[in-house]
Design a protein around this motif. Structure first.
Motif, mmCIF file in Angstrom:
data_model
loop_
_atom_site.group_PDB
_atom_site.id
_atom_site.type_symbol
_atom_site.label_atom_id
_atom_site.label_comp_id
_atom_site.label_asym_id
_atom_site.label_seq_id
_atom_site.Cartn_x
_atom_site.Cartn_y
_atom_site.Cartn_z
ATOM 1 N N THR A 238 0.835 -1.206 0.000
ATOM 2 C CA THR A 238 0.000 0.000 0.000
ATOM 3 C C THR A 238 0.864 1.248 0.000
ATOM 4 O O THR A 238 0.521 2.262 -0.628
ATOM 5 C CB THR A 238 -0.947 -0.003 1.209
ATOM 6 N N LYS A 239 1.993 1.190 0.747
ATOM 7 C CA LYS A 239 2.898 2.343 0.745
ATOM 8 C C LYS A 239 3.509 2.565 -0.627
ATOM 9 O O LYS A 239 3.666 3.705 -1.077
ATOM 10 C CB LYS A 239 3.998 2.133 1.790
ATOM 11 N N ILE A 240 3.846 1.476 -1.321
ATOM 12 C CA ILE A 240 4.372 1.624 -2.692
ATOM 13 C C ILE A 240 3.325 2.276 -3.583
ATOM 14 O O ILE A 240 3.614 3.172 -4.375
ATOM 15 C CB ILE A 240 4.792 0.249 -3.236
ATOM 16 N N PHE A 241 2.090 1.824 -3.447
ATOM 17 C CA PHE A 241 0.983 2.409 -4.211
ATOM 18 C C PHE A 241 0.857 3.902 -3.918
ATOM 19 O O PHE A 241 0.707 4.732 -4.819
ATOM 20 C CB PHE A 241 -0.310 1.659 -3.863
ATOM 21 N N TRP A 242 0.930 4.247 -2.621
ATOM 22 C CA TRP A 242 0.769 5.645 -2.208
ATOM 23 C C TRP A 242 1.875 6.521 -2.798
ATOM 24 O O TRP A 242 1.617 7.630 -3.278
ATOM 25 C CB TRP A 242 0.787 5.702 -0.675
ATOM 26 N N GLU A 243 3.098 6.024 -2.773
ATOM 27 C CA GLU A 243 4.228 6.786 -3.313
ATOM 28 C C GLU A 243 4.094 7.012 -4.810
ATOM 29 O O GLU A 243 4.450 8.077 -5.320
ATOM 30 C CB GLU A 243 5.543 6.050 -2.996
ATOM 31 N N ILE B 30 1.222 7.110 -6.532
ATOM 32 C CA ILE B 30 0.093 7.997 -6.797
ATOM 33 C C ILE B 30 0.471 9.464 -6.527
ATOM 34 O O ILE B 30 0.160 10.352 -7.336
ATOM 35 C CB ILE B 30 -1.125 7.594 -5.942
ATOM 36 N N PHE B 31 1.138 9.723 -5.404
ATOM 37 C CA PHE B 31 1.398 11.107 -4.994
ATOM 38 C C PHE B 31 2.840 11.549 -5.259
ATOM 39 O O PHE B 31 3.216 12.656 -4.855
ATOM 40 C CB PHE B 31 1.057 11.269 -3.509
ATOM 41 N N GLN B 32 3.629 10.685 -5.935
ATOM 42 C CA GLN B 32 5.007 11.055 -6.298
ATOM 43 C C GLN B 32 5.801 11.553 -5.082
ATOM 44 O O GLN B 32 6.405 12.628 -5.085
ATOM 45 C CB GLN B 32 4.994 12.135 -7.374
ATOM 46 N N CYS B 33 5.763 10.725 -4.024
ATOM 47 C CA CYS B 33 6.478 11.084 -2.797
ATOM 48 C C CYS B 33 7.141 9.843 -2.226
ATOM 49 O O CYS B 33 7.020 8.754 -2.775
ATOM 50 C CB CYS B 33 5.528 11.713 -1.780
ATOM 51 N N LYS B 34 7.851 10.006 -1.117
ATOM 52 C CA LYS B 34 8.511 8.888 -0.459
ATOM 53 C C LYS B 34 8.226 8.939 1.039
ATOM 54 O O LYS B 34 8.252 10.010 1.662
ATOM 55 C CB LYS B 34 10.030 8.968 -0.664
ATOM 56 N N PHE B 35 7.945 7.741 1.604
ATOM 57 C CA PHE B 35 7.831 7.644 3.051
ATOM 58 C C PHE B 35 9.241 7.636 3.646
ATOM 59 O O PHE B 35 10.187 7.115 3.023
ATOM 60 C CB PHE B 35 7.086 6.381 3.460
ATOM 61 N N VAL B 36 9.384 8.171 4.793
ATOM 62 C CA VAL B 36 10.703 8.293 5.416
ATOM 63 C C VAL B 36 11.358 6.930 5.559
ATOM 64 O O VAL B 36 12.558 6.754 5.313
ATOM 65 C CB VAL B 36 10.586 8.978 6.805
ATOM 66 N N GLY B 37 10.603 5.936 5.908
ATOM 67 C CA GLY B 37 11.169 4.603 6.094
ATOM 68 C C GLY B 37 11.643 3.968 4.806
ATOM 69 O O GLY B 37 12.408 2.996 4.825
ATOM 70 N N ASN B 38 11.203 4.481 3.650
ATOM 71 C CA ASN B 38 11.600 3.915 2.354
ATOM 72 C C ASN B 38 12.718 4.690 1.679
ATOM 73 O O ASN B 38 13.089 4.389 0.546
ATOM 74 C CB ASN B 38 10.389 3.871 1.419
ATOM 75 N N CYS C 58 6.171 11.765 1.900
ATOM 76 C CA CYS C 58 4.750 11.440 2.068
ATOM 77 C C CYS C 58 4.362 11.709 3.527
ATOM 78 O O CYS C 58 5.034 11.241 4.466
ATOM 79 C CB CYS C 58 4.489 9.976 1.750
ATOM 80 N N THR C 59 3.280 12.421 3.709
ATOM 81 C CA THR C 59 2.818 12.741 5.061
ATOM 82 C C THR C 59 1.711 11.803 5.535
ATOM 83 O O THR C 59 1.430 11.712 6.729
ATOM 84 C CB THR C 59 2.300 14.188 5.107
ATOM 85 N N GLY C 60 1.053 11.141 4.590
ATOM 86 C CA GLY C 60 -0.093 10.306 4.940
ATOM 87 C C GLY C 60 -1.382 11.080 4.962
ATOM 88 O O GLY C 60 -2.467 10.503 5.167
ATOM 89 N N ASN C 61 -1.287 12.397 4.798
ATOM 90 C CA ASN C 61 -2.495 13.231 4.779
ATOM 91 C C ASN C 61 -3.001 13.479 3.358
ATOM 92 O O ASN C 61 -3.970 14.211 3.163
ATOM 93 C CB ASN C 61 -2.199 14.578 5.463
ATOM 94 N N GLU C 62 -2.308 12.914 2.388
ATOM 95 C CA GLU C 62 -2.753 13.078 1.002
ATOM 96 C C GLU C 62 -4.150 12.435 0.841
ATOM 97 O O GLU C 62 -4.485 11.477 1.530
ATOM 98 C CB GLU C 62 -1.768 12.436 0.028
ATOM 99 N N ASP C 63 -4.885 12.989 -0.086
ATOM 100 C CA ASP C 63 -6.271 12.550 -0.272
ATOM 101 C C ASP C 63 -6.429 11.975 -1.683
ATOM 102 O O ASP C 63 -6.171 12.664 -2.683
ATOM 103 C CB ASP C 63 -7.223 13.721 -0.064
ATOM 104 N N LEU C 64 -6.871 10.721 -1.758
ATOM 105 C CA LEU C 64 -7.052 10.074 -3.062
ATOM 106 C C LEU C 64 -8.166 10.710 -3.888
ATOM 107 O O LEU C 64 -8.210 10.563 -5.109
ATOM 108 C CB LEU C 64 -7.351 8.572 -2.876
ATOM 109 N N GLU C 65 -9.076 11.413 -3.204
ATOM 110 C CA GLU C 65 -10.164 12.043 -3.938
ATOM 111 C C GLU C 65 -9.680 13.207 -4.800
ATOM 112 O O GLU C 65 -10.414 13.673 -5.679
ATOM 113 C CB GLU C 65 -11.230 12.538 -2.953
#
Length: 792
Positions: free
Chosen positions: A283-288, A290-298, A310-317
């Motif tokens: 899911t994190k790969i998917f999120w990155e 979609i929003f062209q970002c990176k989670f700190v752990g990745n 990636c902040t996790g506050n991005e909205d898929l809508e």
């Protein structure tokens, strides 16, 4: 690594279906369905390993053992690739574990002897291949190329299409396969055969990932102008919808799995978040992505400050992509259907708790102790109505009735490619209308303003038929004109058809028209001329008769047997008039009397001449002293001769009319394009016997007159009779070959001409000299002159 948003949507659609079922108060109440997800990474070895893990219940393969007692494995959903599903089905079938695939279409999976517990919620390739073949024929594409994936999917699909096209007498221009195990994917060979072929339409039975390699080479070589027909493997591909392929794929048409909306799915997809979705890593790969970002752990050691976190506050809508696009759900709806079928089957199985249903022998099944084959039994017999109102049930082979959407690749105003639904292919249609098509909604390539053509040889126009060229496929043919007397009123006819007997092809040989009717008509120049000539000619003997009557007391008239001459002149007038029966539209009564009348009046005429000839001879022989022939010089003898001759001819005619009478005949053999209406003699023997009898009388008269030509001239008619009979015989002897060579109305015209000619010969030779003396040399028409000439 390529992350496929469509595949991730399918996973979420499965979760959506499970959540609906687990929340339902009527379907599997008090039972919660769970799932395991395995990623084979497109490797057969990992697929085999994952299948055994599911059966064993732990991440250690122990064949023939299940180490996990609870929760029980109810069924396996997948795989999406036919080759992998076949491998899984061989293993799962040993244990009768039900397997439901949402995307495997290989027709070999319908073999219950090999795959006894396999089901699928997509149509078999055999349905699709037949449907694609019918689609090709619908547009008149009989000369097509086939490109398939070098796997079970592609080879089976190409084989079925080929067989269906051959049945419909269409042809395959070439067949080629994309080879995944080769570095060049066999693309150079495919490009070469596509270039060399005249086929404009190419059916591609391969996944989009492999087809893209062929398209890239086509772009590189600027090879356009082809129409591609898509199998479901790429018909709605997002990857191939890229703008760079628009010059090649615009106008493409093909099959896609039937789509249907799923209310609530879009909002469900937009709620996906790494914190609340199973499979945190994926899911994190998917999120990155979609929003062209990176989670700190990745983050890796190569990142820089410009990298977006990636902040996790991005909205898929706030985004629109193929993941949350639910406008054309196909594979996702298929996997949703798979879950619903499995849930309904389990519900039917466990409903035995309430005394509603039992499997066999009145025994009920415990939810904790059911067997795989029991679930398979209920899946095979499930009847379910989906949210779109369509009923679902499996046939004996585990297949659903096939339904496809027909999609057309169209270039939008913004330059993007869209797959527009333009029809459907439904083998379950109750009205028998399998194809439902909105042809006006189809957009072809820019250079095609109408349905493009893909044929080896253009369809033969009306009036022609197809003739196969030796050594070439049946679709490569020549157009040859229809044979004499045949037509073809449809384009592309294999055979010409004969016109009815009373019809004949028009100039273009595309329809039959009524044949012209031919007979010796009095309204046409030839018939009118003969009619007028006949009427005028018939007056001549009557005029001579009137002249003889006026001068009947003169020596010339008396010396020529006045009574017999009168009969002869009347018969000559009738001879002329008898030719009128040959002019005009033939009728049955006219046919019966036509030749008989002609024969009788000519017999009367010739018998009179014969009697005159015999009487001349007898008269001079009786003048000898003591001759016993004097008694034979009586006028009654001549009447007896005439009567006997005519009675014999009358008997012949009566036999003819009794045994084989003439009849009306429509002759189409002489001139096939014309109906010649004639009177058939009935018996050719009788006709020629009648004519021969007249000829016999004329011949006897000629011989007797010829022998008597040296008798004294003053009282001798023999010379005139000789010339008249000679002329008569000459005319009728000439008539025989002329009538045999004449055709149509000219046969009748020849007979009329012969009648007129022979009658005129008799009038001229017999009576012209006498009339000349009577009218212009009256001094010669005296007894003293005749006696003086006799003494000389």
């Amino acid at each position: 690594m390529r992350f496929l948003l469509e595949t991730y949507q399918q996973f979420q659609a499965m979760r959506f279906a499970l959540d609906e079922i687990n929340k339902s108060l009527t379907l599997l109440p008090n039972i919660t369905l769970g799932f395991y997800v395995y990623d084979s990474c497109a490797h057969l070895r990992k697929e085999l390993e994952g299948t055994l893990w599911m059966l064993t219940g732990m991440n250690k393969t122990i064949p023939n053992y299940c180490c996990q007692k609870w929760p029980r494995l109810a069924a396996v959903l997948g795989h999406s690739v036919s080759t992998y599903s076949i491998l899984m089905a061989h293993i799962l079938g040993l244990y009768r574990y039900p397997q439901i695939s949402h995307f495997s279409t290989s027709s070999s999976l319908s073999d219950r002897s090999q795959f006894p517990s396999f089901f699928r919620t997509v149509p078999s390739d055999s349905f699709q291949s037949r449907g694609l073949a019918h689609l090709l024929l619908y547009f008149g594409w009989t000369w097509v190329g086939l490109v398939g994936m070098g796997s079970d999917y592609g080879q089976e699909g190409v084989h079925v299409i080929t067989q269906e096209l051959i049945k419909a007498q269409a042809c395959v221009a070439f067949t080629g396969f994309i080879q995944s195990d080769r570095e060049d994917k066999n693309v150079p060979y495919l490009i070469r055969i596509i270039k060399e072929s005249t086929a404009r339409v190419i059916v591609v039975f391969a996944p989009d990932v492999y087809f893209a390699a062929l398209l890239d080479e086509l772009l590189k070589q600027n090879l356009t102008g082809k129409i591609f027909v898509a199998s479901e493997a790429w018909s709605i591909s997002t990857m191939l919808s890229a703008e760079k392929y628009s010059s090649i794929l615009t106008g493409s048409i093909g099959f896609a799995f039937s789509s249907s909306p799923l209310p609530g799915l879009k909002s469900y997809l937009n709620k996906v978040h790494p914190s609340n979705t199973p499979g945190e890593t994926i899911t994190k790969i998917f999120w990155e992505i979609i929003f062209q970002c990176k989670f700190v752990g990745n983050l890796t050691g190569n990142w820089n400050k410009s990298t977006k976190l990636c902040t996790g506050n991005e909205d898929l809508e706030t985004v629109e992509n193929s993941f949350n696009d639910v406008s054309n759900l196909r594979s996702s709806y298929s996997i949703y259907t798979s879950v619903q079928i499995l849930a309904q089957s389990l519900h039917n199985l466990f409903s035995c708790w309430h005394g509603k249903e039992s499997l066999s022998y009145g025994m009920c099944v415990d939810a904790k102790h059911f067997k795989p084959w029991q679930v398979t039994y209920y899946i095979q017999n499930v009847h379910l109505k989906l949210s779109n109102g369509r009923g679902v049930s499996f046939d004996i082979n585990g297949d659903l009735l096939s339904v496809y959407d027909i999609v057309n690749w169209q270039l939008g105003p913004d330059g993007s490619m869209k797959q527009v639904r333009v029809g459907s292919y439904d083998t379950a249609a109750t009205d028998g209308n399998i194809f439902s098509f909105n042809i006006s909604a189809v957009t072809w390539a820019p250079e095609d303003h109408q349905i493009p053509s893909s044929v080896c040889s253009k369809s033969c126009p009306q009036g022609f038929r197809r003739a196969v060229s030796p050594g070439k496929p049946i679709c490569c043919f020549q157009c040859v004109p229809c044979p004499y007397g045949e037509i073809s009123n449809n384009t592309g006819s294999d055979e010409c058809i004969k016109c009815p007997w009373n019809m004949w092809p028009n100039i273009d040989k595309d329809r039959c028209i009524l044949k012209a009717i031919e007979f010796l008509s009095s309204e046409e120049p030839l018939g009118a001329t003969l009619t007028i000539t006949t009427l005028i000619s018939s007056l001549v003997p009557l005029s001579v008769l009137g002249l003889f009557y006026h001068y009947k007391t003169t020596p010339i008239v008396r010396a020529n047997n006045y009574s017999l001459s009168c009969i002869l002149l009347v018969s000559l007038s009738l001879c002329f008039l008898s030719s009128l029966s040959f002019v005009g539209y033939p009728q049955q009564l006219k046919c019966l009397l036509q030749q008989v009348t002609f024969g009788m009046v000519f017999t009367l005429c010739v018998s009179c001449i014969l009697a005159k000839t015999i009487m001349v001879v007898l008269a001079f022989m009786a003048t000898k002293p003591g001759s016993s022939l004097r008694k034979w010089t009586s006028p009654s003898v001549s009447y007896i001769i005439v009567s006997v001759c005519n009675i014999l001819q009358l008997c012949l005619c009566i036999c003819w009319l009794s045994l084989s009478p003439p009849f009306l005949e429509y002759n189409t053999d002489t001139k096939p394009e014309i109906i010649i209406i004639v009177c058939n003699e009935g018996s050719a023997t009788a006709f020629w016997s009648m004519l021969g009898y007249i000829g016999l009388l004329a011949t006897i008269s000629f011989i007797v007159a010829f022998l008597a030509r040296h008798l004294p001239e003053s009282f001798n008619e023999a010379r005139f009779i000789t010339f008249s009979m000679l002329s008569f015989l000459t005319v009728w002897i000439s008539f025989i070959p002329a009538s045999l060579s004449a055709r149509g109305q000219y046969i009748m015209a020849m007979e009329v001409f012969a009648i007129l000619s022979s009658s005129w010969a008799l009038v001229v030779c017999m009576f012209l000299p006498k009339c000349f003396i009577v009218v212009f040399r009256q001094n010669m028409n005296s007894r003293e002159h005749l006696i003086r000439r006799a003494r000389k």
